[in-house]
Scaffold this motif. Structure first.
Motif, PDB file in Angstrom:
ATOM      1  N   ASP A   1       0.829  -1.209   0.000  1.00 23.91           N
ATOM      2  CA  ASP A   1       0.000   0.000   0.000  1.00 23.91           C
ATOM      3  C   ASP A   1       0.860   1.255   0.000  1.00 23.91           C
ATOM      4  O   ASP A   1       0.511   2.267  -0.625  1.00 23.91           O
ATOM      5  CB  ASP A   1      -0.926   0.005   1.224  1.00 23.91           C
ATOM      6  CG  ASP A   1      -2.064  -0.985   1.089  1.00 23.91           C
ATOM      7  OD1 ASP A   1      -2.211  -1.569  -0.004  1.00 23.91           O
ATOM      8  OD2 ASP A   1      -2.801  -1.187   2.064  1.00 23.91           O
ATOM      9  N   ALA A   2       1.988   1.196   0.717  1.00 22.38           N
ATOM     10  CA  ALA A   2       2.876   2.361   0.753  1.00 22.38           C
ATOM     11  C   ALA A   2       3.429   2.661  -0.637  1.00 22.38           C
ATOM     12  O   ALA A   2       3.523   3.823  -1.048  1.00 22.38           O
ATOM     13  CB  ALA A   2       4.011   2.124   1.742  1.00 22.38           C
ATOM     14  N   GLU A   3       3.816   1.604  -1.380  1.00 19.74           N
ATOM     15  CA  GLU A   3       4.300   1.817  -2.749  1.00 19.74           C
ATOM     16  C   GLU A   3       3.206   2.443  -3.614  1.00 19.74           C
ATOM     17  O   GLU A   3       3.454   3.393  -4.363  1.00 19.74           O
ATOM     18  CB  GLU A   3       4.733   0.477  -3.340  1.00 19.74           C
ATOM     19  CG  GLU A   3       6.023  -0.095  -2.764  1.00 19.74           C
ATOM     20  CD  GLU A   3       7.253   0.578  -3.356  1.00 19.74           C
ATOM     21  OE1 GLU A   3       7.088   1.487  -4.184  1.00 19.74           O
ATOM     22  OE2 GLU A   3       8.371   0.219  -2.962  1.00 19.74           O
ATOM     23  N   LEU A   4       1.984   1.895  -3.497  1.00 20.48           N
ATOM     24  CA  LEU A   4       0.880   2.421  -4.313  1.00 20.48           C
ATOM     25  C   LEU A   4       0.518   3.844  -3.908  1.00 20.48           C
ATOM     26  O   LEU A   4       0.237   4.696  -4.757  1.00 20.48           O
ATOM     27  CB  LEU A   4      -0.337   1.505  -4.185  1.00 20.48           C
ATOM     28  CG  LEU A   4      -0.147   0.089  -4.754  1.00 20.48           C
ATOM     29  CD1 LEU A   4      -1.358  -0.779  -4.435  1.00 20.48           C
ATOM     30  CD2 LEU A   4       0.074   0.145  -6.266  1.00 20.48           C
ATOM     31  N   ARG A   5       0.523   4.118  -2.589  1.00 22.31           N
ATOM     32  CA  ARG A   5       0.218   5.479  -2.138  1.00 22.31           C
ATOM     33  C   ARG A   5       1.274   6.464  -2.638  1.00 22.31           C
ATOM     34  O   ARG A   5       0.975   7.619  -2.945  1.00 22.31           O
ATOM     35  CB  ARG A   5       0.146   5.525  -0.613  1.00 22.31           C
ATOM     36  CG  ARG A   5      -1.065   4.817  -0.024  1.00 22.31           C
ATOM     37  CD  ARG A   5      -1.082   4.940   1.499  1.00 22.31           C
ATOM     38  NE  ARG A   5      -2.103   4.104   2.112  1.00 22.31           N
ATOM     39  CZ  ARG A   5      -3.365   4.430   2.253  1.00 22.31           C
ATOM     40  NH1 ARG A   5      -3.766   5.621   1.832  1.00 22.31           N
ATOM     41  NH2 ARG A   5      -4.229   3.608   2.831  1.00 22.31           N
ATOM     42  N   GLY A   6       2.530   5.986  -2.692  1.00 17.36           N
ATOM     43  CA  GLY A   6       3.574   6.857  -3.228  1.00 17.36           C
ATOM     44  C   GLY A   6       3.307   7.213  -4.677  1.00 17.36           C
ATOM     45  O   GLY A   6       3.480   8.371  -5.093  1.00 17.36           O
ATOM     46  N   SER A   7       2.878   6.219  -5.470  1.00 13.86           N
ATOM     47  CA  SER A   7       2.545   6.503  -6.867  1.00 13.86           C
ATOM     48  C   SER A   7       1.357   7.459  -6.965  1.00 13.86           C
ATOM     49  O   SER A   7       1.343   8.371  -7.794  1.00 13.86           O
ATOM     50  CB  SER A   7       2.232   5.193  -7.594  1.00 13.86           C
ATOM     51  OG  SER A   7       3.378   4.370  -7.668  1.00 13.86           O
ATOM     52  N   ILE A   8       0.344   7.253  -6.096  1.00 12.23           N
ATOM     53  CA  ILE A   8      -0.824   8.134  -6.125  1.00 12.23           C
ATOM     54  C   ILE A   8      -0.442   9.551  -5.745  1.00 12.23           C
ATOM     55  O   ILE A   8      -0.904  10.537  -6.347  1.00 12.23           O
ATOM     56  CB  ILE A   8      -1.922   7.576  -5.195  1.00 12.23           C
ATOM     57  CG1 ILE A   8      -2.503   6.286  -5.789  1.00 12.23           C
ATOM     58  CG2 ILE A   8      -3.033   8.590  -4.969  1.00 12.23           C
ATOM     59  CD1 ILE A   8      -3.450   5.568  -4.863  1.00 12.23           C
ATOM     60  N   ALA A   9       0.432   9.680  -4.720  1.00 18.53           N
ATOM     61  CA  ALA A   9       0.869  11.022  -4.326  1.00 18.53           C
ATOM     62  C   ALA A   9       1.590  11.716  -5.471  1.00 18.53           C
ATOM     63  O   ALA A   9       1.416  12.925  -5.722  1.00 18.53           O
ATOM     64  CB  ALA A   9       1.777  10.926  -3.098  1.00 18.53           C
TER      65      ALA A   9
END
Length: 730
Positions: free
Chosen positions: A53-61
């Motif tokens: 989730d942290a990787e995906l949230r980084g992409s979303i940010a």
């Protein structure tokens, strides 16, 4: 039935319950072992889910930041194509970035193709429709698109136009990134870790399979049935495994962890075999021993029975003679030893009971002490609040009531902070932010501050402080000195002398606080640094305190590698507390002493408060408005961001714990907005650890204030709005 038969039966009756109990305990242990394995597997799955989730949230940010591009807002696709290509190349897990129309999902720009190339419609329409419907980020499934021949995952965000969602901005993420992430866990040989999208296709798996491969039917059914579970079933290659799965609420991906069944049940089989063999051997040994002993005790037991019948009679118990008398005597001796053992156990029980009573008494005394220390300021606060409500209260009375509220609030804050700090020290969770500190300058600054505030008005406080440099946490050392000085003030009569000395002795920095107070009774010096230990108190407890201050001093000093000691010549002869700390390493110099900053002129500021607690928000607003500021307030993060965008404030005071967005997310969005660069951001929170302050500053805040925040502290922070802006611009 002979005595030998009874002994055999007795042996069986004695052994069987023990064996049964052993089996029962073993079953419980095996169940606990399996539960521990399940819990450990679930925790690993949760850790993997958090990392994914942290990787995906980084992409979303990153996509959110890219969505604010001025080129996109102006419709300049050429400039936006260049900017998107640059951002895509900087992201290690991205393959490309594309922009598509929300109306028909037709791509209008793709960073992997030159601008103007013929592009296709989006492939994974489900995630695109989800992003369009919810107007929130959406994570797609593993899909092989028309442009690339490798499986990719779409991370999409809607991009708002005028009144509606105009575009969908997509980053195509490479699944091999997630395989590298789970490979770092280094699970035991034969275990399987998998990340599966919402459709049941593998995003990543160890051992590796091609991304996009369908996972097993059993696993798919389990992940669709419930978000979290544990079952026994076959792996993809047909191996018997125990499987735990956990679905992420954020990405809707499921993390699966399969453990070989032999790993889980091997211990159970070994335990069952050992128990079976042990039970059989125990029964056989018990029968053999009972048979052998029975042959030698029949006659003595008969004689013992004769003697037993005389017990309780008017004459002493008869003692029979014969070869078996010695065995009976040995039984009697054994009974005597057992009796002594019982008596010893009773004495032990009495000692334990006494210790428990002492512990219970200490607990009751502490609760009573805490109640007293909290009720007194609460009583004063209640009376002061009532006085302020009276219509006929004079100006002097109101001023006195406000002073009472301020003093008692500070007192309660100090009590709570001491309790929290001593708990952190005892639990080993206290952290130090070290810097070079001039111990003499620090002590002098504290004394000057206390003298200016009137706290030393009733005592003669002298200070002799040389320049001594240490490597320490400045705030913690100030806390140590403040507690020692506060302790001296409590137990020293008015007009008596308190002497503070800072010097270098025997290669160490030495801080002494000597007073002419009530001193210590013989034997008390060894107990003074214990938790909740205090000197004798009268019924009114005028000296106050919870007995944690000196324990906190000892813990903080030892955390710095130092030592603290206390000396007194006796009751009424005063007390000397001595703190010894290591000197700073050669070459380390304390920062030069800075002169006091000139008084700040009061200036009206445009301030926005974001706080969900109604009373706290309203009182903070009134306090700031009375200081001449123009203040607006919002009860949640979304409204706060909207109000800030409509009219950019000079200062934003943001609570960290909000019902929708937390304070860190608000800070990140403000800093990412074109209008948010020069705003002074102040984090207001009840979390005051060094880690909390560091996290607030990393999120974009300029300052961190711990509740309850003092008016003068908040005034000082707000006054730095201009300076903070100059620092960021310069």
């Amino acid at each position: 039935m002979t005595i030998r038969a009874h002994l055999l039966l007795l042996a069986l009756c004695s052994v069987v319950p023990v064996i049964a109990f052993a089996f029962y305990v073993s079953v419980l242990l095996l169940e606990q072992s399996r539960t521990a394995i399940r819990t450990g597997a679930l925790e690993r799955a949760r850790a993997i889910s958090t990392a994914v989730d942290a990787e995906l949230r980084g992409s979303i940010a990153t996509l959110n930041a890219l969505a604010t591009s001025q080129a996109l807002a102006n419709g300049d696709l050429a400039a936006f194509h260049e900017e998107a290509s640059r951002v895509s190349s900087s992201q290690r897990i991205w393959r490309s970035v594309n922009l598509s129309r929300a109306s028909d999902f037709q791509q209008v720009m793709n960073s992997a193709r030159p601008l103007g190339s013929e592009l296709n419609r989006l492939t994974d329409l489900a995630s695109a429709e989800q992003a369009l419907k919810t107007r929130l980020p959406a994570i797609g499934s593993v899909t092989v698109g028309r442009l690339f021949e490798t499986p990719l995952v779409a991370v999409r965000i809607p991009v708002a136009g005028k009144g509606a969602t105009e575009f969908i901005l997509t980053a195509l993420v490479q699944p091999r990134t997630f395989e590298a992430l789970i490979r770092e866990l280094k699970v035991p040989e034969g275990w399987v870790i998998a990340i599966v999208d919402r459709g049941g296709k593998f995003v990543a798996r160890i051992p590796s399979v091609a991304a996009g491969t369908m996972s097993g039917e059993t696993f798919v059914n389990a992940m669709h049935a419930e978000p979290e579970g544990w079952y026994r079933g076959p792996s993809l290659d047909g191996r018997d495994t125990f499987v735990t799965h956990l679905r992420s609420d954020f990405s809707q991906w499921t993390i699966g962890l399969a453990i070989p069944a032999e790993f889980v049940v091997a211990g159970e089989r070994r335990t069952v075999w050992l128990l079976g063999i042990g039970a059989l051997v125990s029964i056989m040994l018990a029968l053999l021993i009972a048979y052998l002993i029975g042959r030698h005790i029949a006659d003595p037991v008969m004689g013992l029975a004769i003697a037993a019948r005389s017990i309780g009679g008017p004459s002493p118990a008869s003692v029979f003679s014969g070869g078996s008398v010695r065995e009976v005597a040995e039984v009697a001796a054994a009974l005597a030893q057992a009796s002594e053992g019982v008596r010893e156990r009773q004495r032990l029980v009495e000692r334990e009971k006494k210790a428990l009573l002492e512990s219970d008494r200490a607990k009751d005394e502490f609760i009573a002490m805490l109640s007293h220390e909290l009720r007194n300021p609460l009583a004063a606060l209640t009376a002061a609040a009532h006085l302020l409500k009276l219509p006929g209260a004079s100006g002097n009375a109101s001023e006195h009531a406000r002073g009472v509220i301020e003093r008692q609030t500070r007192h309660m804050t100090r009590l709570i902070e001491d309790l929290l700090d001593v708990n952190r020290v005892v639990m080993g969770k206290a952290t130090l932010i070290r810097e070079t500190v001039d111990l003499g300058e620090l002590a002098g600054e504290v004394v000057r501050t206390w003298r200016q505030s009137g706290r030393l008005s009733r005592h003669d406080v002298k200070i002799d402080a040389a320049r001594v440099v240490i490597d320490a946490d400045r705030s913690r050392i100030e806390q140590v000195f403040s507690n020692l000085l506060e302790n001296a003030l409590k137990f020293t009569p008015p007009e008596k002398k308190i002497v503070v000395t800072v010097a270098r002795e025997d290669g160490e920095a030495v801080l002494r606080v000597a007073d002419e107070g009530i001193g210590l009774a013989p034997g008390m010096a060894d107990q003074m640094f214990g938790l909740f230990v205090q000197g004798p108190q009268s019924i009114d407890r005028q000296s106050g305190g919870l007995g944690v201050g000196l324990a906190l001093v000892k813990g903080l000093v030892e955390l710095h590698g130092g030592k603290v000691a206390v000396f007194s010549e006796g009751t009424g002869r005063g007390t000397v507390f001595t703190v010894r700390l290591p000197l700073a390493a050669a070459g380390q110099a304390a920062p030069p002493v800075q002169s006091a900053a000139p008084a700040r002129e009061t200036a009206s500021r445009n301030i926005l408060i974001v706080e969900d607690n109604v009373d706290a928000r309203k009182m903070l607003r009134v306090m700031l408005e009375l200081s001449g500021n123009r203040v607006r307030d919002a009860a949640d993060g979304e409204n706060g961001l909207r109000m800030a965008a409509e009219e950019v404030p000079e200062v934003m005071i943001v609570d960290i714990g909000l019902p929708d967005l937390n304070g860190y997310e608000i800070a990140a969005r403000v800093r990412a907005a074109p209008w948010g660069e020069n705003i002074l951001l102040i984090a207001l929170t009840g979390y005051g650890q060094a880690e909390d302050k560091r996290r607030a500053l990393e999120a974009g805040f300029d300052a961190h204030a711990t509740k309850p925040v003092l008016p003068e502290q908040l005034d000082l922070l707000i006054g730095s709005a201009g300076r903070a802006t100059e620092d960021r611009v310069g």
